[in-house]
Design a protein around this motif. Sequence first.
Motif, PDB file in Angstrom:
ATOM      1  N   ALA A 280       0.840  -1.341   0.124  1.00  0.00           N
ATOM      2  CA  ALA A 280       0.013   0.025  -0.136  1.00  0.00           C
ATOM      3  C   ALA A 280       0.842   1.353  -0.094  1.00  0.00           C
ATOM      4  CB  ALA A 280      -1.065   0.025   1.280  1.00  0.00           C
ATOM      5  N   ASN A 281       1.922   1.245   0.740  1.00  0.00           N
ATOM      6  CA  ASN A 281       2.778   2.577   0.736  1.00  0.00           C
ATOM      7  C   ASN A 281       3.552   2.684  -0.581  1.00  0.00           C
ATOM      8  OD1 ASN A 281       2.331   2.669   3.285  1.00  0.00           O
ATOM      9  ND2 ASN A 281       4.155   1.709   4.087  1.00  0.00           N
ATOM     10  N   LEU A 282       3.842   1.764  -1.200  1.00  0.00           N
ATOM     11  CA  LEU A 282       4.426   1.745  -2.540  1.00  0.00           C
ATOM     12  C   LEU A 282       3.472   2.219  -3.675  1.00  0.00           C
ATOM     13  CD1 LEU A 282       6.473  -1.474  -2.676  1.00  0.00           C
ATOM     14  CD2 LEU A 282       7.706   0.715  -2.454  1.00  0.00           C
ATOM     15  N   LEU A 283       2.374   1.658  -3.578  1.00  0.00           N
ATOM     16  CA  LEU A 283       1.103   2.116  -4.287  1.00  0.00           C
ATOM     17  C   LEU A 283       0.863   3.686  -4.057  1.00  0.00           C
ATOM     18  CD1 LEU A 283      -0.880   1.692  -6.641  1.00  0.00           C
ATOM     19  CD2 LEU A 283      -2.389   0.868  -4.699  1.00  0.00           C
ATOM     20  N   LYS A 284       0.723   3.964  -2.815  1.00  0.00           N
ATOM     21  CA  LYS A 284       0.464   5.264  -2.458  1.00  0.00           C
ATOM     22  C   LYS A 284       1.332   6.209  -3.138  1.00  0.00           C
ATOM     23  CE  LYS A 284      -0.268   8.417   1.856  1.00  0.00           C
ATOM     24  NZ  LYS A 284      -0.438   8.180   3.206  1.00  0.00           N
ATOM     25  N   GLU A 285       2.654   5.854  -2.898  1.00  0.00           N
ATOM     26  CA  GLU A 285       3.568   6.821  -3.292  1.00  0.00           C
ATOM     27  C   GLU A 285       3.457   6.913  -4.843  1.00  0.00           C
ATOM     28  OE1 GLU A 285       8.713   7.115  -3.550  1.00  0.00           O
ATOM     29  OE2 GLU A 285       7.743   5.749  -2.195  1.00  0.00           O
ATOM     30  N   ALA A 286       3.045   6.072  -5.491  1.00  0.00           N
ATOM     31  CA  ALA A 286       3.424   6.146  -7.015  1.00  0.00           C
ATOM     32  C   ALA A 286       2.095   6.922  -7.540  1.00  0.00           C
ATOM     33  CB  ALA A 286       3.043   4.714  -7.779  1.00  0.00           C
ATOM     34  N   ILE A 287       0.859   6.812  -6.673  1.00  0.00           N
ATOM     35  CA  ILE A 287      -0.307   7.576  -7.184  1.00  0.00           C
ATOM     36  C   ILE A 287      -0.040   9.062  -6.875  1.00  0.00           C
ATOM     37  CG2 ILE A 287      -2.804   8.147  -5.996  1.00  0.00           C
ATOM     38  CD1 ILE A 287      -2.784   5.075  -5.474  1.00  0.00           C
ATOM     39  N   LEU A 288       0.415   9.562  -5.752  1.00  0.00           N
ATOM     40  CA  LEU A 288       0.610  10.800  -5.589  1.00  0.00           C
ATOM     41  C   LEU A 288       1.586  11.551  -6.341  1.00  0.00           C
ATOM     42  CD1 LEU A 288       0.491  10.637  -1.390  1.00  0.00           C
ATOM     43  CD2 LEU A 288      -1.281  11.639  -2.972  1.00  0.00           C
ATOM     44  N   THR A 289       2.728  10.777  -6.696  1.00  0.00           N
ATOM     45  CA  THR A 289       3.769  11.287  -7.756  1.00  0.00           C
ATOM     46  C   THR A 289       3.025  11.707  -8.989  1.00  0.00           C
ATOM     47  OG1 THR A 289       5.464  10.095  -6.640  1.00  0.00           O
ATOM     48  CG2 THR A 289       5.995  11.079  -8.894  1.00  0.00           C
ATOM     49  N   ASN A 290       2.371  10.707  -9.677  1.00  0.00           N
ATOM     50  CA  ASN A 290       1.828  10.903 -10.816  1.00  0.00           C
ATOM     51  C   ASN A 290       0.506  11.905 -10.861  1.00  0.00           C
ATOM     52  OD1 ASN A 290       2.617   8.762 -12.880  1.00  0.00           O
ATOM     53  ND2 ASN A 290       3.011   7.715 -11.281  1.00  0.00           N
ATOM     54  N   LEU A 291      -0.092  11.919  -9.749  1.00  0.00           N
ATOM     55  CA  LEU A 291      -1.209  13.028  -9.743  1.00  0.00           C
ATOM     56  C   LEU A 291      -0.499  14.246  -9.810  1.00  0.00           C
ATOM     57  CD1 LEU A 291      -4.002  11.833  -7.291  1.00  0.00           C
ATOM     58  CD2 LEU A 291      -4.260  12.209  -9.485  1.00  0.00           C
ATOM     59  N   GLN A 292       0.183  14.448  -9.082  1.00  0.00           N
ATOM     60  CA  GLN A 292       1.027  15.625  -8.817  1.00  0.00           C
ATOM     61  C   GLN A 292       1.572  16.239 -10.530  1.00  0.00           C
ATOM     62  OE1 GLN A 292       4.443  16.132  -6.339  1.00  0.00           O
ATOM     63  NE2 GLN A 292       4.588  18.274  -6.198  1.00  0.00           N
ATOM     64  N   GLU A 293       2.121  15.193 -10.895  1.00  0.00           N
ATOM     65  CA  GLU A 293       2.493  15.493 -12.600  1.00  0.00           C
ATOM     66  C   GLU A 293       1.258  15.870 -13.494  1.00  0.00           C
ATOM     67  OE1 GLU A 293       4.008  12.809 -16.116  1.00  0.00           O
ATOM     68  OE2 GLU A 293       4.740  12.378 -14.147  1.00  0.00           O
ATOM     69  N   ILE A 294       0.276  15.070 -13.529  1.00  0.00           N
ATOM     70  CA  ILE A 294      -0.905  15.375 -14.158  1.00  0.00           C
ATOM     71  C   ILE A 294      -1.602  16.828 -13.898  1.00  0.00           C
ATOM     72  CG2 ILE A 294      -3.243  14.694 -14.975  1.00  0.00           C
ATOM     73  CD1 ILE A 294      -2.245  11.956 -13.956  1.00  0.00           C
ATOM     74  N   GLN A 295      -1.597  17.091 -12.663  1.00  0.00           N
ATOM     75  CA  GLN A 295      -2.158  18.296 -12.073  1.00  0.00           C
ATOM     76  C   GLN A 295      -1.486  19.634 -12.537  1.00  0.00           C
ATOM     77  OE1 GLN A 295      -2.694  17.223  -7.812  1.00  0.00           O
ATOM     78  NE2 GLN A 295      -4.841  17.240  -8.065  1.00  0.00           N
ATOM     79  N   ASN A 296      -0.210  19.505 -12.912  1.00  0.00           N
ATOM     80  CA  ASN A 296       0.533  20.582 -13.366  1.00  0.00           C
ATOM     81  C   ASN A 296       0.269  21.095 -14.837  1.00  0.00           C
ATOM     82  OD1 ASN A 296       2.039  20.928 -11.068  1.00  0.00           O
ATOM     83  ND2 ASN A 296       3.575  19.484 -11.457  1.00  0.00           N
ATOM     84  N   LEU A 297      -0.467  20.181 -15.519  1.00  0.00           N
ATOM     85  CA  LEU A 297      -1.162  20.385 -16.992  1.00  0.00           C
ATOM     86  C   LEU A 297      -2.288  21.272 -16.675  1.00  0.00           C
ATOM     87  CD1 LEU A 297      -0.527  16.863 -18.294  1.00  0.00           C
ATOM     88  CD2 LEU A 297       1.086  18.706 -18.394  1.00  0.00           C
TER      89      LEU A 297
END
Length: 328
Positions: A280-297
């Motif tokens: 769950a920790n590994l998944l959470k980190e990947a989700i938040l990292t990718n969300l931040q990248e998309i939200q910058n668009l």
Amino acid sequence: MPKNGLDFEKPLLELEEKINELKQFMQEKDIDLTEEIETLRNKSNRLKKQIFSELEPWQILKLARHAERPTTLDYIELICDDFIEFHGDRNYGDDQALIGGIAKIDSLPLTIIGHQKGKSTKDNINRNFGMAHPEGYRKALRLMKQAEKFNRPILALVNTPGAYPGIEAEERGQAEAIARNMMEMARLEVPIIVVITGEGGSGGALGIGVGDKIMMLEHTYYSVCSPEACAAILWKDSAEAKTAAEALKLTAEDLLDLGVIDEIVSEPLGGAHRDFEESANLLKEAILTNLQEIQNLSIPEMLEKRYDKFRRIGEYIEHSRIEATSNE
């Protein structure tokens, strides 16, 4: 230690059982066996690394189907600070095979939808083994449109052998429900993260599988059909399923190479079923990292990238009739 081991895990499970027996004996007899236990633990770690670094597609498929893998509700409990589940498609009924609601991850509000398998035989029957009916996909779409209205990102967790193929599902428009979801997800004006957490089977997966980032956990599969179905169609023999698994290119590594997915999320050594919290920790980190990248668009940039992403999948060659005739 998992209760149900797979065939290729047996040597590892035997070692782990010996370690547990020594621990119990040490407690009961008050004898120091620390050195012996540490020796076996090191041997177990080496064996685990060896086994899980050389997995074949068929073995990965078995891990993806493991009865003890974390479910959508398990990940929600471990990743989210809060979760409110919503029910029903406002048309026919509520489908327990596909759940959804509003959640917070580190104070970030988002909508989560996902397939849900059961923990027991009775629960699996209620959840239809994670195979959703049309009302499940319509419920998911209702929640995704609501997310767009309130500007919430969407997280879709995929774990299904496929959409339910029964007569009643077809009567209620299974194909239309899945197709509509794919069309609507392609143009939703909020970030969408899709994660294959177990099985990514056919249209059942695609019904919530269109997004800005498509990720797969390390020991999962994503395929147009199951290897068993493929073998029955091509070889008229389901015993050829292992061969089909290799031909289908259904593993995370294969699909990353082919450009179908964007990222592989690591699992704890031995698979997600061995350590829910770490997975769950590994998944959470990947989700938040990718969300931040998309939200910058900007929204137009995000939609264009989403469209281009799916247009790039696959290759084809146009070969005109005139060219074919002249070559002959």
